[in-house]
Design a protein around this motif. Structure first.
Motif, PDB file in Angstrom:
ATOM      1  N   TRP A  30       0.868  -1.185   0.000  1.00 30.90           N
ATOM      2  CA  TRP A  30       0.000   0.000   0.000  1.00 30.90           C
ATOM      3  C   TRP A  30       0.907   1.238   0.000  1.00 30.90           C
ATOM      4  O   TRP A  30       2.005   1.230   0.564  1.00 30.90           O
ATOM      5  CB  TRP A  30      -0.855   0.030   1.256  1.00 30.90           C
ATOM      6  CG  TRP A  30      -1.854  -1.081   1.396  1.00 30.90           C
ATOM      7  CD1 TRP A  30      -1.596  -2.420   1.359  1.00 30.90           C
ATOM      8  CD2 TRP A  30      -3.249  -0.942   1.629  1.00 30.90           C
ATOM      9  NE1 TRP A  30      -2.751  -3.112   1.562  1.00 30.90           N
ATOM     10  CE2 TRP A  30      -3.787  -2.239   1.732  1.00 30.90           C
ATOM     11  CE3 TRP A  30      -4.086   0.161   1.783  1.00 30.90           C
ATOM     12  CZ2 TRP A  30      -5.135  -2.468   1.971  1.00 30.90           C
ATOM     13  CZ3 TRP A  30      -5.426  -0.072   2.018  1.00 30.90           C
ATOM     14  CH2 TRP A  30      -5.946  -1.369   2.097  1.00 30.90           C
ATOM     15  N   ALA A  31       0.458   2.307  -0.598  1.00 29.28           N
ATOM     16  CA  ALA A  31       1.213   3.567  -0.561  1.00 29.28           C
ATOM     17  C   ALA A  31       1.318   4.054   0.885  1.00 29.28           C
ATOM     18  O   ALA A  31       0.422   3.785   1.696  1.00 29.28           O
ATOM     19  CB  ALA A  31       0.513   4.626  -1.421  1.00 29.28           C
TER      20      ALA A  31
ATOM     21  N   ASP B 227       0.902   6.922   2.007  1.00 28.92           N
ATOM     22  CA  ASP B 227      -0.177   7.872   2.295  1.00 28.92           C
ATOM     23  C   ASP B 227      -1.545   7.351   1.815  1.00 28.92           C
ATOM     24  O   ASP B 227      -2.451   8.126   1.525  1.00 28.92           O
ATOM     25  CB  ASP B 227       0.119   9.233   1.676  1.00 28.92           C
ATOM     26  CG  ASP B 227       0.252   9.176   0.158  1.00 28.92           C
ATOM     27  OD1 ASP B 227       0.333   8.053  -0.412  1.00 28.92           O
ATOM     28  OD2 ASP B 227       0.276  10.247  -0.472  1.00 28.92           O
ATOM     29  N   ALA B 228      -1.687   6.030   1.761  1.00 30.39           N
ATOM     30  CA  ALA B 228      -2.943   5.426   1.309  1.00 30.39           C
ATOM     31  C   ALA B 228      -4.110   5.909   2.162  1.00 30.39           C
ATOM     32  O   ALA B 228      -3.950   6.248   3.340  1.00 30.39           O
ATOM     33  CB  ALA B 228      -2.840   3.902   1.372  1.00 30.39           C
TER      34      ALA B 228
ATOM     35  N   ARG C  16      -7.844   2.340  -6.130  1.00 29.29           N
ATOM     36  CA  ARG C  16      -6.990   3.085  -7.065  1.00 29.29           C
ATOM     37  C   ARG C  16      -5.554   2.742  -6.738  1.00 29.29           C
ATOM     38  O   ARG C  16      -5.139   2.784  -5.573  1.00 29.29           O
ATOM     39  CB  ARG C  16      -7.204   4.593  -6.951  1.00 29.29           C
ATOM     40  CG  ARG C  16      -6.418   5.388  -8.000  1.00 29.29           C
ATOM     41  CD  ARG C  16      -6.713   6.882  -7.910  1.00 29.29           C
ATOM     42  NE  ARG C  16      -6.452   7.433  -6.596  1.00 29.29           N
ATOM     43  CZ  ARG C  16      -5.242   7.753  -6.120  1.00 29.29           C
ATOM     44  NH1 ARG C  16      -4.174   7.570  -6.865  1.00 29.29           N
ATOM     45  NH2 ARG C  16      -5.119   8.274  -4.919  1.00 29.29           N
TER      46      ARG C  16
ATOM     47  N   ASN D  70      -1.436   3.419  -7.391  1.00 29.47           N
ATOM     48  CA  ASN D  70      -0.543   4.491  -7.832  1.00 29.47           C
ATOM     49  C   ASN D  70       0.425   3.994  -8.913  1.00 29.47           C
ATOM     50  O   ASN D  70       0.386   2.816  -9.314  1.00 29.47           O
ATOM     51  CB  ASN D  70       0.184   5.135  -6.642  1.00 29.47           C
ATOM     52  CG  ASN D  70       1.179   4.213  -5.960  1.00 29.47           C
ATOM     53  OD1 ASN D  70       1.582   3.162  -6.484  1.00 29.47           O
ATOM     54  ND2 ASN D  70       1.601   4.599  -4.766  1.00 29.47           N
TER      55      ASN D  70
ATOM     56  N   ARG E 177       1.139   0.312  -6.045  1.00 24.34           N
ATOM     57  CA  ARG E 177       0.674   0.146  -4.663  1.00 24.34           C
ATOM     58  C   ARG E 177      -0.750   0.678  -4.517  1.00 24.34           C
ATOM     59  O   ARG E 177      -1.162   1.596  -5.224  1.00 24.34           O
ATOM     60  CB  ARG E 177       1.594   0.898  -3.710  1.00 24.34           C
ATOM     61  CG  ARG E 177       2.963   0.278  -3.577  1.00 24.34           C
ATOM     62  CD  ARG E 177       3.730   0.941  -2.430  1.00 24.34           C
ATOM     63  NE  ARG E 177       4.921   0.215  -2.122  1.00 24.34           N
ATOM     64  CZ  ARG E 177       6.126   0.498  -2.610  1.00 24.34           C
ATOM     65  NH1 ARG E 177       6.275   1.525  -3.429  1.00 24.34           N
ATOM     66  NH2 ARG E 177       7.164  -0.229  -2.265  1.00 24.34           N
TER      67      ARG E 177
ATOM     68  N   ALA F  67      -3.369   2.938  -3.381  1.00 28.68           N
ATOM     69  CA  ALA F  67      -3.306   4.340  -2.968  1.00 28.68           C
ATOM     70  C   ALA F  67      -4.604   4.793  -2.298  1.00 28.68           C
ATOM     71  O   ALA F  67      -4.571   5.614  -1.380  1.00 28.68           O
ATOM     72  CB  ALA F  67      -3.012   5.234  -4.170  1.00 28.68           C
ATOM     73  N   GLU F  68      -5.729   4.259  -2.766  1.00 24.30           N
ATOM     74  CA  GLU F  68      -7.008   4.699  -2.225  1.00 24.30           C
ATOM     75  C   GLU F  68      -8.039   3.583  -2.378  1.00 24.30           C
ATOM     76  O   GLU F  68      -8.066   2.890  -3.394  1.00 24.30           O
ATOM     77  CB  GLU F  68      -7.493   5.940  -2.968  1.00 24.30           C
ATOM     78  CG  GLU F  68      -8.770   6.520  -2.424  1.00 24.30           C
ATOM     79  CD  GLU F  68      -9.155   7.811  -3.122  1.00 24.30           C
ATOM     80  OE1 GLU F  68      -9.862   8.606  -2.488  1.00 24.30           O
ATOM     81  OE2 GLU F  68      -8.763   8.024  -4.290  1.00 24.30           O
TER      82      GLU F  68
END
Length: 119
Positions: free
Chosen positions: A30-31, A33-34, A100, A102, A106, A108-109
């Motif tokens: 995961w990002a 800043d997910a 979503r 990135n 990863r 992101a959302e």
């Protein structure tokens, strides 16, 4: 490269992981800043999402998430449906999540929807 099936598997594995250290390892996909939001909860960043998952898991011990149909994706967008069930029993919740990804592949959302409970 964006593989919708891989992303959906990673996502569900993260939710199904009871061990905090193992869940943190999965969150590397995961990002940093997910963001996650559904009608009942939200979380930001890997730590916030991990804490949110831990809280949800504490409310449903012995339950797990599983796909309930095909995974669909295009570009950096993925959609799939799931069911939350006890180890042996009928689902207690169903939903559809939109993910979503990135540029690094990863998560992101995530925007989650509840599909009206068990069927």
């Amino acid at each position: 490269m964006n593989d919708p099936d891989r992303i959906a598997s990673l996502y569900l594995a993260t939710w199904n992981e009871a061990d905090e250290a193992q869940r943190h390892a999965l969150l590397d996909g995961w990002a940093e800043d997910a963001r996650y939001v559904d009608p009942l909860m939200q979380g930001e960043g890997r730590e916030g999402i991990s804490a949110m998952i831990a809280a949800a898991r504490s409310q449903f011990p012995g339950h797990g998430f599983a796909l309930t149909g095909p995974v669909d994706g295009h570009g950096g967008n993925i959609r799939f449906s799931w069911a939350l069930s006890p180890d042996s029993g009928e689902p207690v919740a169903r939903g559809t999540d939109f993910v979503r990804v990135n540029e690094q592949g990863r998560i992101a959302e995530v925007v989650g929807f509840l599909d009206g409970g068990a069927a």
